[in-house]
Motif scaffolding. Sequence first.
Motif, PDB file in Angstrom:
ATOM      1  N   ARG A  98      18.525 -13.223  50.725  1.00 50.70           N
ATOM      2  CA  ARG A  98      19.919 -13.544  50.419  1.00 50.70           C
ATOM      3  C   ARG A  98      20.001 -14.882  49.720  1.00 50.70           C
ATOM      4  O   ARG A  98      19.281 -15.818  50.044  1.00 50.70           O
ATOM      5  N   SER A  99      20.929 -14.963  48.768  1.00 49.13           N
ATOM      6  CA  SER A  99      21.142 -16.195  48.022  1.00 49.13           C
ATOM      7  C   SER A  99      22.634 -16.390  47.806  1.00 49.13           C
ATOM      8  O   SER A  99      23.360 -15.425  47.590  1.00 49.13           O
ATOM      9  N   ASP A 100      23.076 -17.648  47.840  1.00 48.59           N
ATOM     10  CA  ASP A 100      24.479 -17.961  47.573  1.00 48.59           C
ATOM     11  C   ASP A 100      24.773 -17.971  46.075  1.00 48.59           C
ATOM     12  O   ASP A 100      25.925 -18.042  45.673  1.00 48.59           O
ATOM     13  N   SER A 101      23.737 -17.933  45.253  1.00 49.41           N
ATOM     14  CA  SER A 101      23.943 -17.952  43.808  1.00 49.41           C
ATOM     15  C   SER A 101      23.650 -16.584  43.198  1.00 49.41           C
ATOM     16  O   SER A 101      23.056 -15.718  43.826  1.00 49.41           O
ATOM     17  N   PHE A 102      24.061 -16.427  41.965  1.00 48.20           N
ATOM     18  CA  PHE A 102      23.868 -15.181  41.227  1.00 48.20           C
ATOM     19  C   PHE A 102      22.391 -15.006  40.887  1.00 48.20           C
ATOM     20  O   PHE A 102      21.748 -15.919  40.367  1.00 48.20           O
ATOM     21  N   LEU A 103      21.836 -13.835  41.208  1.00 48.98           N
ATOM     22  CA  LEU A 103      20.455 -13.497  40.860  1.00 48.98           C
ATOM     23  C   LEU A 103      20.510 -12.385  39.824  1.00 48.98           C
ATOM     24  O   LEU A 103      20.896 -11.257  40.137  1.00 48.98           O
ATOM     25  N   ASP A 104      20.165 -12.715  38.602  1.00 49.63           N
ATOM     26  CA  ASP A 104      20.266 -11.770  37.495  1.00 49.63           C
ATOM     27  C   ASP A 104      19.374 -10.554  37.736  1.00 49.63           C
ATOM     28  O   ASP A 104      18.170 -10.682  37.916  1.00 49.63           O
ATOM     29  N   PRO A 105      19.957  -9.347  37.742  1.00 52.47           N
ATOM     30  CA  PRO A 105      19.175  -8.138  38.003  1.00 52.47           C
ATOM     31  C   PRO A 105      18.137  -7.817  36.921  1.00 52.47           C
ATOM     32  O   PRO A 105      17.250  -7.015  37.153  1.00 52.47           O
ATOM     33  N   GLU A 106      18.219  -8.452  35.771  1.00 54.53           N
ATOM     34  CA  GLU A 106      17.181  -8.262  34.754  1.00 54.53           C
ATOM     35  C   GLU A 106      15.967  -9.133  35.065  1.00 54.53           C
ATOM     36  O   GLU A 106      14.837  -8.747  34.786  1.00 54.53           O
ATOM     37  N   ILE A 107      16.202 -10.305  35.616  1.00 55.95           N
ATOM     38  CA  ILE A 107      15.095 -11.173  36.016  1.00 55.95           C
ATOM     39  C   ILE A 107      14.477 -10.655  37.313  1.00 55.95           C
ATOM     40  O   ILE A 107      13.259 -10.607  37.463  1.00 55.95           O
ATOM     41  N   TYR A 108      15.318 -10.258  38.247  1.00 56.69           N
ATOM     42  CA  TYR A 108      14.878  -9.739  39.543  1.00 56.69           C
ATOM     43  C   TYR A 108      15.008  -8.221  39.538  1.00 56.69           C
ATOM     44  O   TYR A 108      15.712  -7.638  40.348  1.00 56.69           O
TER      45      TYR A 108
END
Length: 165
Positions: A98-108
């Motif tokens: 879990r992260s409070d920031s946006f995790l780009d689905p293209e990077i992840y």
Amino acid sequence: MRFKYFFISLCVLIMIGAWGCGPRVPRDIVQKVTWKGDFRTLQVDTDQYIDEYVIFGGRIISTDNQRDNSEITVLQFPLDSSNRPQMEKESNGRFLIRSDSFLDPEIYAPGKLVTAAGRLIGAETRLIGDYEYAHPIIKGDLWVWEPRENSFPRFHFGLGIGKTF
């Protein structure tokens, strides 16, 4: 004299190669780890290990972004000495990052290898098909690993006639 220069050159190449293979997870992060036990033990009794600093890795299954946080589902694999997931080993289950920031689905993106280090904040039971499955949840730092290309040595010593496939 030629042997001396060959030997020195070989030593330099080995040192450069070893330097390039160093861990990508910073040493200060690895030193924070307070629990180094088996993933299955943690999964079975997550409540006992809440707030422990853990490090796990695996292959991304999915990335889900909500309005105020992001979550990555990971299929766990054991880590090697560089804290990189070992895909040739057997997986012991799934966990969530879990992260409070946006995790780009293209990077992840699904299929990428990651290592996560952080606090164990709990577990969440979710359905996989009709099966209820406990997912430990980690909140902390995340590293994406580049794919390994041709992990075999790029040099060869030999005599005679040979064929490479």
